[in-house]
Design an enzyme around this catalytic site. Structure first.
Site, PDB file in Angstrom:
ATOM      1  N   THR A  83       0.860  -1.179   0.000  1.00  0.00           N
ATOM      2  CA  THR A  83       0.000   0.000   0.000  1.00  0.00           C
ATOM      3  C   THR A  83       0.893   1.225   0.000  1.00  0.00           C
ATOM      4  O   THR A  83       1.913   1.246   0.692  1.00  0.00           O
ATOM      5  CB  THR A  83      -0.917   0.039   1.236  1.00  0.00           C
ATOM      6  OG1 THR A  83      -1.365   1.388   1.455  1.00  0.00           O
ATOM      7  CG2 THR A  83      -0.214  -0.426   2.483  1.00  0.00           C
ATOM      8  N   CYS A 196      -2.065   4.793  -5.465  1.00  0.00           N
ATOM      9  CA  CYS A 196      -2.821   3.970  -4.519  1.00  0.00           C
ATOM     10  C   CYS A 196      -3.025   2.652  -5.236  1.00  0.00           C
ATOM     11  O   CYS A 196      -3.478   2.635  -6.387  1.00  0.00           O
ATOM     12  CB  CYS A 196      -4.157   4.612  -4.159  1.00  0.00           C
ATOM     13  SG  CYS A 196      -5.210   3.529  -3.168  1.00  0.00           S
TER      14      CYS A 196
END
Length: 240
Positions: A83, A196
């Site tokens: 992430t 992202c």
């Protein structure tokens, strides 16, 4: 092949993509029935998201550091945080283990530089777009990083948490992202970083008039390269 350790679950939607990408990259490199040697520690994203919202980053760092230690104990030769946003605590994770952490922003910056581009737009969570931990690392690598305006940042962040992290992919949101990308291109962005890992579920090369840089895919490719090249390559990737 060295063993790749994955800190995932943030969200599991993109972590599943990491697993697929790691194995696809390995098969492309080695052929046949080869697949990636990897170990996954998947956290409960609901707990992490609450720590994010409350600004309790030190506690979130402790959770991820413990996950990294578990991966090292399980035999991982390197660690990936799956992430972009949680690279805010990358230093805490890195300090908790003796194996290298392959920083996602470093893999992304290397890909942008290799492409010959300099000015890039950055899409991601509000944390990633607005705070220094990620943008600053890209800029330190020589990139000119641009982010959407306040309304654009709010839209991009909302779609990530309220749709993509829940596995919801809407055409209306794709169109909205395409407009945000067009606005960034109008300000001079030569490429777009999909900063992202969930954004890759929504946006592909066909959705942008300029090249896109899918961070999960780039991170996975860098990990496979390091895993197949031996300890010296892992250290080199870590230093990028």
């Amino acid at each position: 092949m060295k063993t790749i350790g994955l800190i995932g679950g943030m969200s599991w939607e993109s972590t599943a993509e990491y697993y697929r990408l790691l194995n696809e990259c390995t098969r492309e490199r080695l052929g046949g029935l080869h697949s990636a040697r990897c170990v996954l520690y998947s956290v409960d994203f609901a707990e992490i998201e609450q720590l994010q919202v409350q600004g309790r980053w030190a506690e979130a760092g402790e959770v991820l550091a413990a996950a990294a230690q578990a991966l090292e104990a399980a035999g991982a030769d390197m660690v990936l945080i799956c992430t972009n946003t949680m690279h805010k605590v990358a230093d805490r994770v890195e300090a908790a283990v003796s194996i290298p952490l392959l920083h996602l922003a470093d893999a992304t910056a290397a890909a942008v530089r290799t492409s010959g581009l300099h000015r890039v737009g950055l899409l991601g969570t509000a944390f990633t777009m607005e705070q220094e931990f990620y943008r600053g690392r890209l800029e330190a690598a020589g990139l000119d990083v641009r982010v959407p305006d306040a309304d654009g940042r709010r839209l991009v962040h909302q779609v990530i948490y309220e749709e993509l992290c829940l596995g919801i992919v809407r055409q209306e949101s794709r169109a909205a992202y395409q407009q945000v990308i067009a606005d960034l291109v109008a300000t001079g962005a030569e490429g777009i970083i999909l900063g992202c890992t969930e954004i890759e579920l929504l946006i592909g090369p066909e959705d942008s008039p300029v090249p896109v840089f899918p961070t999960a895919r780039l991170h996975a490719a860098a990990a496979v390269q390091a895993a197949l090249s031996g300890p010296s390559a892992i250290r080199a990737t870590h230093r990028m």
